[in-house]
Write a protein that holds these residues in place. Structure first.
Motif, PDB file in Angstrom:
ATOM      1  N   MET A  19      -0.572  61.166 -19.031  1.00 37.99           N
ATOM      2  CA  MET A  19       0.472  60.184 -18.808  1.00 37.99           C
ATOM      3  C   MET A  19       1.382  60.275 -20.027  1.00 37.99           C
ATOM      4  SD  MET A  19       0.524  56.149 -17.806  1.00 37.99           S
ATOM      5  CE  MET A  19      -1.122  55.940 -18.298  1.00 37.99           C
ATOM      6  N   ILE A  20       2.657  60.309 -19.778  1.00 36.98           N
ATOM      7  CA  ILE A  20       3.651  60.387 -20.850  1.00 36.98           C
ATOM      8  C   ILE A  20       4.285  59.013 -20.987  1.00 36.98           C
ATOM      9  CG2 ILE A  20       5.771  61.495 -21.625  1.00 36.98           C
ATOM     10  CD1 ILE A  20       4.930  63.806 -19.607  1.00 36.98           C
ATOM     11  N   GLN A  21       4.251  58.482 -22.193  1.00 41.28           N
ATOM     12  CA  GLN A  21       4.862  57.184 -22.475  1.00 41.28           C
ATOM     13  C   GLN A  21       6.113  57.423 -23.308  1.00 41.28           C
ATOM     14  OE1 GLN A  21       1.619  55.453 -24.677  1.00 41.28           O
ATOM     15  NE2 GLN A  21       0.766  54.506 -22.854  1.00 41.28           N
ATOM     16  N   VAL A  22       7.233  56.854 -22.884  1.00 43.95           N
ATOM     17  CA  VAL A  22       8.465  56.934 -23.664  1.00 43.95           C
ATOM     18  C   VAL A  22       8.894  55.514 -24.003  1.00 43.95           C
ATOM     19  CG1 VAL A  22      10.840  57.740 -23.775  1.00 43.95           C
ATOM     20  CG2 VAL A  22       9.132  59.096 -22.544  1.00 43.95           C
ATOM     21  N   PHE A  23       8.919  55.234 -25.298  1.00 46.31           N
ATOM     22  CA  PHE A  23       9.285  53.917 -25.816  1.00 46.31           C
ATOM     23  C   PHE A  23      10.758  53.927 -26.175  1.00 46.31           C
ATOM     24  CE2 PHE A  23       4.820  54.276 -26.490  1.00 46.31           C
ATOM     25  CZ  PHE A  23       4.297  53.002 -26.498  1.00 46.31           C
ATOM     26  N   SER A  24      11.469  52.894 -25.762  1.00 44.56           N
ATOM     27  CA  SER A  24      12.845  52.666 -26.169  1.00 44.56           C
ATOM     28  C   SER A  24      12.804  51.548 -27.220  1.00 44.56           C
ATOM     29  CB  SER A  24      13.683  52.240 -24.964  1.00 44.56           C
ATOM     30  OG  SER A  24      14.948  51.798 -25.374  1.00 44.56           O
ATOM     31  N   SER A  32      11.783  48.670 -24.103  1.00 43.93           N
ATOM     32  CA  SER A  32      11.098  48.985 -22.847  1.00 43.93           C
ATOM     33  C   SER A  32      10.219  50.214 -23.039  1.00 43.93           C
ATOM     34  CB  SER A  32      12.101  49.232 -21.716  1.00 43.93           C
ATOM     35  OG  SER A  32      12.928  50.319 -22.034  1.00 43.93           O
ATOM     36  N   VAL A  33       9.297  50.367 -22.104  1.00 45.30           N
ATOM     37  CA  VAL A  33       8.400  51.524 -22.113  1.00 45.30           C
ATOM     38  C   VAL A  33       8.291  52.027 -20.679  1.00 45.30           C
ATOM     39  CG1 VAL A  33       6.093  52.391 -22.656  1.00 45.30           C
ATOM     40  CG2 VAL A  33       7.031  50.475 -23.966  1.00 45.30           C
ATOM     41  N   ILE A  34       8.475  53.330 -20.512  1.00 44.59           N
ATOM     42  CA  ILE A  34       8.257  53.956 -19.219  1.00 44.59           C
ATOM     43  C   ILE A  34       7.068  54.898 -19.361  1.00 44.59           C
ATOM     44  CG2 ILE A  34       9.150  55.618 -17.550  1.00 44.59           C
ATOM     45  CD1 ILE A  34      11.800  54.344 -17.742  1.00 44.59           C
ATOM     46  N   CYS A  35       6.117  54.761 -18.452  1.00 43.30           N
ATOM     47  CA  CYS A  35       4.948  55.629 -18.413  1.00 43.30           C
ATOM     48  C   CYS A  35       5.053  56.503 -17.173  1.00 43.30           C
ATOM     49  CB  CYS A  35       3.660  54.808 -18.355  1.00 43.30           C
ATOM     50  SG  CYS A  35       3.432  53.760 -19.779  1.00 43.30           S
ATOM     51  N   PHE A  36       4.971  57.816 -17.369  1.00 48.14           N
ATOM     52  CA  PHE A  36       5.032  58.758 -16.254  1.00 48.14           C
ATOM     53  C   PHE A  36       3.653  59.368 -16.056  1.00 48.14           C
ATOM     54  CE2 PHE A  36       5.551  63.108 -14.636  1.00 48.14           C
ATOM     55  CZ  PHE A  36       6.140  62.826 -13.430  1.00 48.14           C
ATOM     56  N   ASN A  37       3.065  59.173 -14.873  1.00 49.36           N
ATOM     57  CA  ASN A  37       1.754  59.714 -14.536  1.00 49.36           C
ATOM     58  C   ASN A  37       1.959  61.074 -13.869  1.00 49.36           C
ATOM     59  OD1 ASN A  37      -0.603  60.335 -12.903  1.00 49.36           O
ATOM     60  ND2 ASN A  37      -1.307  58.263 -13.376  1.00 49.36           N
ATOM     61  N   GLU A  38       1.516  62.148 -14.554  1.00 46.89           N
ATOM     62  CA  GLU A  38       1.694  63.500 -14.026  1.00 46.89           C
ATOM     63  C   GLU A  38       1.002  63.696 -12.685  1.00 46.89           C
ATOM     64  OE1 GLU A  38       0.248  66.440 -16.750  1.00 46.89           O
ATOM     65  OE2 GLU A  38       2.225  66.742 -17.591  1.00 46.89           O
ATOM     66  N   HIS A  39      -0.192  63.125 -12.536  1.00 46.69           N
ATOM     67  CA  HIS A  39      -0.981  63.315 -11.322  1.00 46.69           C
ATOM     68  C   HIS A  39      -0.282  62.692 -10.107  1.00 46.69           C
ATOM     69  CE1 HIS A  39      -4.468  63.811  -8.763  1.00 46.69           C
ATOM     70  NE2 HIS A  39      -4.471  62.519  -8.498  1.00 46.69           N
ATOM     71  N   LEU A  40       0.221  61.480 -10.268  1.00 42.34           N
ATOM     72  CA  LEU A  40       0.892  60.777  -9.176  1.00 42.34           C
ATOM     73  C   LEU A  40       2.367  61.136  -9.038  1.00 42.34           C
ATOM     74  CD1 LEU A  40      -0.558  57.177  -9.726  1.00 42.34           C
ATOM     75  CD2 LEU A  40      -1.350  58.921  -8.104  1.00 42.34           C
ATOM     76  N   GLN A  41       2.930  61.766 -10.102  1.00 38.80           N
ATOM     77  CA  GLN A  41       4.366  62.045 -10.142  1.00 38.80           C
ATOM     78  C   GLN A  41       5.160  60.763  -9.927  1.00 38.80           C
ATOM     79  OE1 GLN A  41       6.065  65.343 -10.640  1.00 38.80           O
ATOM     80  NE2 GLN A  41       4.097  65.318 -11.692  1.00 38.80           N
ATOM     81  N   LYS A  42       4.747  59.717 -10.670  1.00 32.71           N
ATOM     82  CA  LYS A  42       5.360  58.392 -10.539  1.00 32.71           C
ATOM     83  C   LYS A  42       5.455  57.752 -11.916  1.00 32.71           C
ATOM     84  CE  LYS A  42       4.937  54.104  -7.932  1.00 32.71           C
ATOM     85  NZ  LYS A  42       6.335  53.899  -7.833  1.00 32.71           N
ATOM     86  N   SER A  43       6.506  56.992 -12.114  1.00 35.98           N
ATOM     87  CA  SER A  43       6.694  56.249 -13.363  1.00 35.98           C
ATOM     88  C   SER A  43       6.427  54.772 -13.150  1.00 35.98           C
ATOM     89  CB  SER A  43       8.127  56.420 -13.878  1.00 35.98           C
ATOM     90  OG  SER A  43       8.317  57.713 -14.385  1.00 35.98           O
ATOM     91  N   PHE A  44       6.087  54.125 -14.242  1.00 33.06           N
ATOM     92  CA  PHE A  44       5.833  52.690 -14.250  1.00 33.06           C
ATOM     93  C   PHE A  44       6.567  52.093 -15.442  1.00 33.06           C
ATOM     94  CE2 PHE A  44       2.263  54.982 -12.552  1.00 33.06           C
ATOM     95  CZ  PHE A  44       2.036  54.350 -11.342  1.00 33.06           C
ATOM     96  N   LEU A  45       7.218  50.968 -15.241  1.00 33.77           N
ATOM     97  CA  LEU A  45       7.904  50.268 -16.320  1.00 33.77           C
ATOM     98  C   LEU A  45       6.958  49.221 -16.891  1.00 33.77           C
ATOM     99  CD1 LEU A  45      10.601  49.941 -17.829  1.00 33.77           C
ATOM    100  CD2 LEU A  45      11.213  48.228 -16.121  1.00 33.77           C
TER     101      LEU A  45
END
Length: 75
Positions: A19-24, A32-45
C-alpha cells in the motif's frame, strides 16, 4: 503562501503487495493522506489525520502533487 510538501511511504501487506501512502503536508501539518492499495487497485482517503503535526521518519520518500493526484483518481 502555501508551503505544500508531499511525502510517500510504503506499507507491505500480508499477501505480498504494498500500500502506498502519500501525505499532503502544509507547514508540517497533515492536510490529507491518500492510500493506494496495489492489490485492489483502489485508493482510500484518510481524513482522521487532518490537522496532526507530521513527524519525519527515515522511511519518508519525497513525492509530488502529480503523484498525489494520480492516486486520487483511484478514489
Amino acid at each position: 503562501m502555501e508551503n505544500i510538501e508531499y511525502i510517500k511511504k510504503f506499507v507491505w501487506l500480508p499477501y505480498g503487495k504494498k500500500m502506498i501512502q502519500v501525505f499532503s503536508l502544509e507547514n508540517g501539518i497533515v492536510k490529507s493522506v491518500i492510500c493506494f492499495n496495489e492489490h485492489l487497485q483502489k485508493s482510500f482517503l484518510v481524513t482522521e489525520l487532518f490537522g496532526i503535526k507530521y513527524f519525519e521518519s527515515e522511511f519518508d520518500i519525497p513525492s509530488n502533487k502529480k503523484e498525489y493526484l494520480d492516486f486520487e483518481s483511484y478514489l
